[in-house]
Design a protein around this motif. Structure first.
Motif, mmCIF file in Angstrom:
data_model
loop_
_atom_site.group_PDB
_atom_site.id
_atom_site.type_symbol
_atom_site.label_atom_id
_atom_site.label_comp_id
_atom_site.label_asym_id
_atom_site.label_seq_id
_atom_site.Cartn_x
_atom_site.Cartn_y
_atom_site.Cartn_z
ATOM 1 N N ARG A 86 -40.270 14.581 27.484
ATOM 2 C CA ARG A 86 -40.202 15.938 26.893
ATOM 3 C C ARG A 86 -41.178 16.697 27.057
ATOM 4 O O ARG A 86 -41.265 17.984 27.620
ATOM 5 C CB ARG A 86 -39.885 15.718 25.421
ATOM 6 C CG ARG A 86 -38.365 15.419 25.157
ATOM 7 C CD ARG A 86 -38.138 15.072 23.738
ATOM 8 N NE ARG A 86 -36.633 14.770 23.385
ATOM 9 C CZ ARG A 86 -36.145 13.748 23.479
ATOM 10 N NH1 ARG A 86 -36.636 12.647 24.344
ATOM 11 N NH2 ARG A 86 -34.848 13.774 23.282
ATOM 12 N N VAL A 87 -42.627 16.372 27.036
ATOM 13 C CA VAL A 87 -43.676 17.183 27.372
ATOM 14 C C VAL A 87 -43.574 17.432 28.753
ATOM 15 O O VAL A 87 -43.957 18.754 29.180
ATOM 16 C CB VAL A 87 -45.014 16.483 26.964
ATOM 17 C CG1 VAL A 87 -46.064 17.586 27.177
ATOM 18 C CG2 VAL A 87 -44.803 16.278 25.371
ATOM 19 N N ALA A 92 -42.985 21.393 33.277
ATOM 20 C CA ALA A 92 -42.345 21.726 34.645
ATOM 21 C C ALA A 92 -41.422 22.816 34.548
ATOM 22 O O ALA A 92 -41.429 23.701 35.543
ATOM 23 C CB ALA A 92 -41.347 20.419 35.107
ATOM 24 N N LYS A 93 -41.004 23.208 33.311
ATOM 25 C CA LYS A 93 -40.027 24.368 33.047
ATOM 26 C C LYS A 93 -41.028 25.309 33.316
ATOM 27 O O LYS A 93 -40.533 26.662 33.713
ATOM 28 C CB LYS A 93 -39.328 24.274 31.672
ATOM 29 C CG LYS A 93 -38.167 23.568 31.765
ATOM 30 C CD LYS A 93 -37.705 23.676 30.553
ATOM 31 C CE LYS A 93 -36.476 22.928 30.231
ATOM 32 N NZ LYS A 93 -35.809 23.078 28.919
ATOM 33 N N VAL A 97 -46.912 23.997 38.419
ATOM 34 C CA VAL A 97 -47.098 23.349 39.797
ATOM 35 C C VAL A 97 -45.610 23.306 40.381
ATOM 36 O O VAL A 97 -44.761 22.618 40.136
ATOM 37 C CB VAL A 97 -47.733 21.859 39.640
ATOM 38 C CG1 VAL A 97 -47.913 21.145 41.019
ATOM 39 C CG2 VAL A 97 -48.792 21.967 38.755
ATOM 40 N N PRO A 98 -45.615 23.958 41.527
ATOM 41 C CA PRO A 98 -44.449 24.121 42.190
ATOM 42 C C PRO A 98 -43.711 22.698 42.471
ATOM 43 O O PRO A 98 -42.622 22.471 42.275
ATOM 44 C CB PRO A 98 -44.561 24.816 43.413
ATOM 45 C CG PRO A 98 -45.806 25.425 43.442
ATOM 46 C CD PRO A 98 -46.508 24.677 42.344
ATOM 47 N N ILE A 99 -44.566 21.741 42.987
ATOM 48 C CA ILE A 99 -43.971 20.283 43.118
ATOM 49 C C ILE A 99 -43.155 19.657 42.002
ATOM 50 O O ILE A 99 -42.369 18.693 42.381
ATOM 51 C CB ILE A 99 -44.993 19.446 43.733
ATOM 52 C CG1 ILE A 99 -44.498 18.328 44.461
ATOM 53 C CG2 ILE A 99 -46.060 18.840 42.657
ATOM 54 C CD1 ILE A 99 -45.480 17.617 45.405
ATOM 55 N N LEU A 100 -43.430 20.060 40.840
ATOM 56 C CA LEU A 100 -42.859 19.581 39.730
ATOM 57 C C LEU A 100 -41.611 20.170 38.971
ATOM 58 O O LEU A 100 -41.243 19.825 38.048
ATOM 59 C CB LEU A 100 -44.104 19.441 38.321
ATOM 60 C CG LEU A 100 -45.358 18.624 38.687
ATOM 61 C CD1 LEU A 100 -46.229 18.583 37.684
ATOM 62 C CD2 LEU A 100 -45.030 17.097 38.982
ATOM 63 N N ASN A 101 -41.468 21.427 39.676
ATOM 64 C CA ASN A 101 -40.290 22.136 39.153
ATOM 65 C C ASN A 101 -38.832 21.264 39.054
ATOM 66 O O ASN A 101 -38.170 21.372 38.403
ATOM 67 C CB ASN A 101 -40.061 23.347 40.156
ATOM 68 C CG ASN A 101 -41.156 24.360 40.298
ATOM 69 O OD1 ASN A 101 -42.040 24.344 39.385
ATOM 70 N ND2 ASN A 101 -41.067 25.249 40.963
ATOM 71 N N TYR A 102 -38.833 20.487 39.985
ATOM 72 C CA TYR A 102 -37.561 19.514 39.857
ATOM 73 C C TYR A 102 -37.398 18.792 38.801
ATOM 74 O O TYR A 102 -36.278 18.627 38.164
ATOM 75 C CB TYR A 102 -37.709 18.561 41.008
ATOM 76 C CG TYR A 102 -36.518 17.273 41.044
ATOM 77 C CD1 TYR A 102 -35.510 17.440 41.553
ATOM 78 C CD2 TYR A 102 -36.905 16.270 40.620
ATOM 79 C CE1 TYR A 102 -34.321 16.722 41.878
ATOM 80 C CE2 TYR A 102 -35.794 15.025 40.552
ATOM 81 C CZ TYR A 102 -34.553 15.695 41.195
ATOM 82 O OH TYR A 102 -33.566 14.543 41.153
ATOM 83 N N PHE A 103 -38.433 18.366 37.868
ATOM 84 C CA PHE A 103 -38.337 17.464 36.686
ATOM 85 C C PHE A 103 -38.481 18.793 35.424
ATOM 86 O O PHE A 103 -38.199 18.062 34.429
ATOM 87 C CB PHE A 103 -39.713 16.922 36.675
ATOM 88 C CG PHE A 103 -39.955 15.649 37.476
ATOM 89 C CD1 PHE A 103 -39.363 14.912 37.575
ATOM 90 C CD2 PHE A 103 -40.868 16.137 38.491
ATOM 91 C CE1 PHE A 103 -39.321 13.719 38.794
ATOM 92 C CE2 PHE A 103 -41.182 15.131 39.500
ATOM 93 C CZ PHE A 103 -40.350 14.129 39.661
#
Length: 587
Positions: A86-87, A92-93, A97-103
């Protein structure tokens, strides 16, 4: 932190988290203390220190011991496995970090962070695959401790700012407990292993610097915002109680912009003059009978201005008012803009009114605004041709900033070019001074002015004395001005008939006014010729602005300014100070 990590799923987190956390800590503490006493009662000191399997040797039935270990491990892992994703999804929301946007996307039905679950599982599996958890156990412990320490410090910082939004629900909370908790966390980190403690701190510093550099467009309501507000207020109050000194003077400009999108070049020039100083973008909504409440109209325009400033990253504040006329609105801005005496405008800056011949009434209002600014004890800067400058590339080293220092105004005409030269766009330029000859000896006047420039620490490339300033203007210039038909006897007489004289002011006769207008016209025509001859290729030009007196017809006054700048296609500034000294020879 398990309760805080799942706070979004709790029915009443403000009461459930403190109660659950304290209950868990209490039960765990009693259990650990009881077991410690039990182990010490039935074992030797050597066994407690050196036997890593002493609990197994003490147990009645070993399988029960291992079952408890597995149960405890699974319980802790589930707590982490529920909270960590959840954190992770929340981070990511925010798109740090753009690479983490998927999560940053949860399940559509209930928002469960399925993608984050998978990521956390892979990370945990990688740690287990190391085969020796002791290799990373110390670092993991340090990261937990530094997280707890920052939570405590954030609580203390929130209490320090006295923000109304900080209202702890825990009855026994006190800021001193938060400080003690933060200090204890740091102490324990160092005692465990100062090397891994340094690594954990380095990781946090790197994350902080990365987030500060990214400057994400998110609003967390962080304590840093409250701290900035408190510090800004304290600094402003301290500044107000500090007497103004000429050595610390800086321009605080109220720039009349009207429509911001149509005045971008003028605003950019205002930025260059007020680097690390106050810039107010003033806008007057002229509405004699507004369809909505003036307060509503002002609020809408102010909100639009603030949004435009943030979007275009302009280091300025917006000041908006609603008035029946431009002059009334500018008077309101001059009276109310800024904060106290320390952060109020000391310069009114405007663009040049190009269409002064088409609307005599608005030209009269424009000139009256200049008079009002002088009455309000602020300087005046009129900027013409701001859009003629190329803001995409700096001026070359061969370019000059030409300053026509024709009268002592406290130094404003000289210090503004210095401020412009400090900007990256004008940093390679040199300053040239043009001045009138005061006395019979031209060379002596030049040497005296050069000495003054050295005392004021103004580096100049040239000092030129205008020996032909009193000469008659070129006939071509005179013919151009005559075509405006502003010096006719009928027009001057009509102006004199409508002229209102103040108490104690002696009326001026028509012949006197004709001589007054003619002499000033010849002066401005000749000065305009000199400026066009010497400064056509300058990067910027600064010329003194004469205060319009009551004998100056507004359109005639605007024609004089037109005569100074009509042949110039470079930014030209008409400058008039309020006669306060802004330059000093003191170090």
């Amino acid at each position: 932190m398990a309760g805080a990590n799942v706070s979004g799923d709790l029915k009443n987190p403000s009461s459930a988290i403190p109660l659950g956390t304290l209950a868990a800590i209490g039960v765990s503490a009693l259990g650990y203390i009881g077991l410690t006493w039990l182990y010490a009662a039935v074992n030797t000191r050597d066994g407690l220190v050196n036997n890593l399997f002493i609990v197994k040797d003490m147990s009645i039935w070993e399988p029960l011991l291992f079952a408890g270990i597995f149960a405890s491990t699974i319980s802790s892992s589930f707590a982490s496995f529920v909270g960590a994703p959840r954190v992770f999804m929340a981070v990511a929301k925010d798109k740090l970090v753009p690479i983490l946007n998927y999560f940053g996307v949860g399940r559509a039905s209930d928002g469960e962070p399925l993608r984050a679950y998978c990521a956390v599982y892979v990370i945990a599996l990688g740690c287990v695959a190391i085969g020796d958890l002791n290799a990373i156990a110390s670092l993991i412990t340090q990261l937990f401790l530094i997280s707890y320490g920052f939570v405590n410090w954030a609580c203390f910082a929130s209490s320090y700012t006295k923000s109304p939004g900080w209202r702890p629900g825990f009855v026994y909370y006190h800021w001193s407990l938060a400080v003690v908790g933060a200090v204890l966390c740091l102490t324990v980190m160092i005692l465990i292993d100062y090397i891994t403690a340094a690594i954990a701190i380095a990781i946090c510093v790197a994350l902080f610097l990365f987030i500060s550099f990214k400057d994400p467009d998110v609003n967390w309501g962080s304590v840093d915002q409250a701290r900035l507000r408190v510090n800004a207020l304290k600094s402003t109050l301290r500044l107000q109680s500090t007497p103004q000194h000429v050595k610390t003077w800086s321009p605080q400009i109220l720039l009349l912009t009207g429509s911001w999108s149509e005045r971008i070049a003028l605003i950019r020039m205002g930025e260059l003059l007020t680097a690390k100083s106050l810039l107010l973008l003033g806008s007057v909504v002229v509405a004699a009978e507004p369809l909505v409440s003036p307060l509503v109209l002002q609020g809408q325009r102010a909100a639009s201005a603030a949004e435009w400033i943030v979007t275009h990253k302009v280091p300025a504040f917006a000041s908006v008012t609603v008035a029946p006329t431009l002059r009334d609105g500018v008077q309101q801005l001059l009276m109310c803009s800024g904060m106290g005496l320390a952060l109020r405008p000391n310069i009114l800056m405007m663009g040049f009114r190009h269409h002064w011949r088409l609307d005599a009434e608005r030209s009269h209002e424009y000139v009256n605004v200049i008079r009002d600014a002088i009455d309000a004890q602020v300087g005046v800067v009129l900027c013409r041709n701001a859009a003629f400058y190329d803001y995409t590339s700096p001026s070359p080293s061969s370019a000059t900033i030409d300053v026509y220092w024709l009268e002592d105004d406290g130094g404003l005409t000289a210090i503004l070019p210095l401020l412009l030269q400090r900007s990256s766009l004008f940093s390679k330029t040199s300053i040239r001074i043009f001045s009138r000859v005061c006395g019979p000896n031209e060379e002596e006047a030049r040497e005296q002015l050069a000495l003054l420039m050295r005392k004021l620490r103004i580096n100049t490339s040239e000092i030129n004395m205008l020996t032909t300033l009193k000469a008659r203007p070129n006939p071509v210039s005179v013919d151009w001005f005559d075509e405006l038909e502003l010096l006719t006897s009928a027009r001057t007489s009509d102006f004199l008939d409508n002229r209102e004289f103040g108490v104690g002011e002696e009326p001026i006769t028509l012949p006197e006014l004709m001589v007054h207008n003619s002499s000033w016209t010849n002066y401005y025509l000749r000065l305009g010729e000199i400026i066009a001859e010497n400064s056509s290729n300058a990067a910027a030009i600064f010329v003194p602005l004469r205060i319009p007196d009551n004998n100056d017809d507004a359109q005639l006054y605007m024609a004089w300014l037109e005569a100074l700048s009509r042949n110039i296609h470079r930014p030209i500034f008409f400058v008039r100070a309020n006669d306060d000294n802004v330059l000093t020879a003191e170090a």
